[in-house]
Design a protein around this motif. Structure first.
Motif, PDB file in Angstrom:
ATOM      1  N   PRO A  59       0.813  -1.228   0.000  1.00 16.62           N
ATOM      2  CA  PRO A  59       0.000   0.000   0.000  1.00 16.62           C
ATOM      3  C   PRO A  59       0.838   1.266   0.000  1.00 16.62           C
ATOM      4  N   TRP A  60       2.027   1.215   0.608  1.00 19.86           N
ATOM      5  CA  TRP A  60       2.863   2.421   0.642  1.00 19.86           C
ATOM      6  C   TRP A  60       3.472   2.715  -0.721  1.00 19.86           C
ATOM      7  N   ALA A  61       3.875   1.678  -1.436  1.00 16.91           N
ATOM      8  CA  ALA A  61       4.343   1.888  -2.807  1.00 16.91           C
ATOM      9  C   ALA A  61       3.217   2.453  -3.669  1.00 16.91           C
ATOM     10  N   TRP A  62       2.001   1.984  -3.432  1.00 15.01           N
ATOM     11  CA  TRP A  62       0.854   2.480  -4.192  1.00 15.01           C
ATOM     12  C   TRP A  62       0.663   3.980  -3.960  1.00 15.01           C
ATOM     13  N   MET A  63       0.735   4.418  -2.714  1.00 18.17           N
ATOM     14  CA  MET A  63       0.572   5.840  -2.433  1.00 18.17           C
ATOM     15  C   MET A  63       1.646   6.659  -3.153  1.00 18.17           C
ATOM     16  N   THR A  64       2.889   6.190  -3.061  1.00 17.94           N
ATOM     17  CA  THR A  64       3.988   6.925  -3.685  1.00 17.94           C
ATOM     18  C   THR A  64       3.866   6.930  -5.196  1.00 17.94           C
ATOM     19  N   SER A  65       3.401   5.830  -5.759  1.00 17.29           N
ATOM     20  CA  SER A  65       3.246   5.767  -7.216  1.00 17.29           C
ATOM     21  C   SER A  65       2.177   6.739  -7.710  1.00 17.29           C
ATOM     22  N   ARG A  66       1.119   6.920  -6.932  1.00 16.92           N
ATOM     23  CA  ARG A  66       0.065   7.873  -7.351  1.00 16.92           C
ATOM     24  C   ARG A  66       0.606   9.303  -7.267  1.00 16.92           C
ATOM     25  N   TRP A  67       1.473   9.551  -6.298  1.00 21.87           N
ATOM     26  CA  TRP A  67       2.158  10.851  -6.241  1.00 21.87           C
ATOM     27  C   TRP A  67       3.003  11.068  -7.488  1.00 21.87           C
ATOM     28  N   MET A  68       3.738  10.033  -7.904  1.00 24.53           N
ATOM     29  CA  MET A  68       4.596  10.190  -9.083  1.00 24.53           C
ATOM     30  C   MET A  68       3.779  10.434 -10.344  1.00 24.53           C
ATOM     31  N   LEU A  69       2.607   9.846 -10.464  1.00 19.53           N
ATOM     32  CA  LEU A  69       1.761  10.140 -11.624  1.00 19.53           C
ATOM     33  C   LEU A  69       1.318  11.601 -11.611  1.00 19.53           C
ATOM     34  N   GLU A  70       1.086  12.130 -10.415  1.00 16.83           N
ATOM     35  CA  GLU A  70       0.746  13.551 -10.304  1.00 16.83           C
ATOM     36  C   GLU A  70       1.935  14.423 -10.690  1.00 16.83           C
ATOM     37  N   VAL A  71       3.134  14.009 -10.273  1.00 14.68           N
ATOM     38  CA  VAL A  71       4.337  14.764 -10.617  1.00 14.68           C
ATOM     39  C   VAL A  71       4.524  14.811 -12.130  1.00 14.68           C
ATOM     40  N   GLU A  72       4.219  13.723 -12.819  1.00 10.94           N
ATOM     41  CA  GLU A  72       4.359  13.700 -14.282  1.00 10.94           C
ATOM     42  C   GLU A  72       3.527  14.789 -14.955  1.00 10.94           C
ATOM     43  N   LYS A  73       2.415  15.155 -14.326  1.00 10.34           N
ATOM     44  CA  LYS A  73       1.555  16.188 -14.905  1.00 10.34           C
ATOM     45  C   LYS A  73       2.118  17.593 -14.690  1.00 10.34           C
ATOM     46  N   LEU A  74       3.003  17.745 -13.705  1.00  9.57           N
ATOM     47  CA  LEU A  74       3.409  19.070 -13.244  1.00  9.57           C
ATOM     48  C   LEU A  74       4.870  19.406 -13.501  1.00  9.57           C
ATOM     49  N   ARG A  75       5.675  18.409 -13.752  1.00 10.89           N
ATOM     50  CA  ARG A  75       7.101  18.601 -13.988  1.00 10.89           C
ATOM     51  C   ARG A  75       7.519  17.792 -15.217  1.00 10.89           C
ATOM     52  N   PRO A  76       8.614  18.155 -15.882  1.00  7.58           N
ATOM     53  CA  PRO A  76       9.076  17.393 -17.061  1.00  7.58           C
ATOM     54  C   PRO A  76       9.742  16.087 -16.637  1.00  7.58           C
ATOM     55  N   VAL A  77       8.910  15.169 -16.156  1.00  2.00           N
ATOM     56  CA  VAL A  77       9.379  13.917 -15.566  1.00  2.00           C
ATOM     57  C   VAL A  77       8.675  12.747 -16.246  1.00  2.00           C
ATOM     58  N   ASP A  78       9.420  11.686 -16.474  1.00  2.00           N
ATOM     59  CA  ASP A  78       8.859  10.428 -16.972  1.00  2.00           C
ATOM     60  C   ASP A  78       9.196   9.325 -15.985  1.00  2.00           C
ATOM     61  N   VAL A  79       8.171   8.584 -15.558  1.00  2.00           N
ATOM     62  CA  VAL A  79       8.375   7.478 -14.636  1.00  2.00           C
ATOM     63  C   VAL A  79       8.638   6.206 -15.436  1.00  2.00           C
ATOM     64  N   ARG A  80       9.666   5.487 -15.035  1.00  2.00           N
ATOM     65  CA  ARG A  80       9.995   4.201 -15.646  1.00  2.00           C
ATOM     66  C   ARG A  80       9.781   3.140 -14.572  1.00  2.00           C
ATOM     67  N   TRP A  81       8.830   2.241 -14.804  1.00  2.00           N
ATOM     68  CA  TRP A  81       8.392   1.298 -13.789  1.00  2.00           C
ATOM     69  C   TRP A  81       9.233   0.023 -13.805  1.00  2.00           C
ATOM     70  N   HIS A  82       9.467  -0.510 -12.606  1.00  2.00           N
ATOM     71  CA  HIS A  82      10.199  -1.761 -12.431  1.00  2.00           C
ATOM     72  C   HIS A  82       9.523  -2.575 -11.333  1.00  2.00           C
ATOM     73  N   VAL A  83       9.746  -3.877 -11.365  1.00  2.00           N
ATOM     74  CA  VAL A  83       9.141  -4.774 -10.386  1.00  2.00           C
ATOM     75  C   VAL A  83      10.155  -5.136  -9.305  1.00  2.00           C
ATOM     76  N   MET A  84       9.703  -5.076  -8.060  1.00  2.00           N
ATOM     77  CA  MET A  84      10.431  -5.700  -6.959  1.00  2.00           C
ATOM     78  C   MET A  84       9.430  -6.536  -6.178  1.00  2.00           C
ATOM     79  N   SER A  85       9.892  -7.290  -5.198  1.00  2.00           N
ATOM     80  CA  SER A  85       9.000  -8.246  -4.555  1.00  2.00           C
ATOM     81  C   SER A  85       9.235  -8.317  -3.060  1.00  2.00           C
ATOM     82  N   LEU A  86       8.180  -8.050  -2.296  1.00  2.00           N
ATOM     83  CA  LEU A  86       8.260  -8.220  -0.851  1.00  2.00           C
ATOM     84  C   LEU A  86       8.434  -9.689  -0.480  1.00  2.00           C
ATOM     85  N   ALA A  87       7.893 -10.584  -1.299  1.00  2.00           N
ATOM     86  CA  ALA A  87       8.069 -12.014  -1.044  1.00  2.00           C
ATOM     87  C   ALA A  87       9.536 -12.409  -1.165  1.00  2.00           C
TER      88      ALA A  87
END
Length: 229
Positions: free
Chosen positions: A36-64
């Motif tokens: 859930p914490w990664a989810w919150m931060t990821s939604r922030w980054m999508l907002e940042v993409e709208k406001l700054r010249p930023v592109d998010v590049r997604w990668h997978v990690m695993s708590l398991a």
């Protein structure tokens, strides 16, 4: 979500245009779809993409993967959560391997919205619905019970965690630092996800601390759980 703790957007928003000739910034973001914490931060980054010249590049990690050798020392409820965490992240890495990096953002959004905002169960039905929303074949849900891409999952996880160390968790974000080298952090951990100018200022601050050689950590005790929009 640390190693010991337990609005629907598209997966990728066009980044805000900068001034003429302004360099764009890439932010590398490692996530586990169940955190859930990664989810919150990821939604922030999508907002940042709208406001700054930023592109998010997604990668997978695993708590398991992160906690696989610690299950006997963790609370039983969290250990059970981690055992269930293999399925969704295996589906995500299979989608990436078979359909390309570009599917990660949309699939993460489709899964995260269901897991976090809608609190749907981590069942095959939920996985299939998310895959279909992301334009991916429902058959990818079969990989929830398969280790076919575990080598690739572990490699992606290792790439992210090696940047920050074993004593943290997800999310991991890597941004440009001094002289252009990449600086990675665990976090930022935020709730709820900042919007508007507040989101932009937090991004500016992230770049600011990354620019300071030797900066490692700012932290305080969390007093609130994830607040989903």
């Amino acid at each position: 979500m640390s190693a010991t703790a337990a609005g629907h957007e598209t997966g990728h928003q066009p980044a805000a245009p900068g001034a003429a000739g302004e360099a764009r910034t890439t932010a590398d973001f490692w996530f586990d779809p169940l955190c859930p914490w990664a989810w919150m931060t990821s939604r922030w980054m999508l907002e940042v993409e709208k406001l700054r010249p930023v592109d998010v590049r997604w990668h997978v990690m695993s708590l398991a993967v992160l906690n696989e050798n610690k299950l006997d020392t963790l609370p039983a409820s969290y250990a059970d959560f981690l055992r269930d965490a293999w399925g969704p992240v295996r589906v995500v890495i299979a989608a990436q391997q078979e359909h390309g990096d570009q599917v990660l953002g949309p699939l993460y959004t489709a899964l995260g919205t269901r897991f976090h905002n809608q609190a749907l169960p981590r069942t095959r039905e939920t996985l299939v619905a998310a895959l279909e929303e992301a334009g991916l074949p429902a058959s990818l849900a079969d990989y929830a019970d398969s280790d076919a891409y575990d080598t690739e999952l572990r490699a992606s996880h290792k790439e992210g965690i090696d940047k920050v160390g074993q004593d943290v968790g997800t999310p991991v974000i890597a941004v440009p630092g001094p002289d252009g080298e990449e600086i990675a952090f665990f976090g930022p951990v935020v709730t709820p996800a900042p919007r508007g100018e507040q989101a932009a200022r937090l991004w500016d601050g992230t770049l600011a601390v990354a620019s300071v050689p030797g900066f490692y950590e700012i932290k305080r005790t969390r007093t609130a759980g994830p607040v989903f929009d």
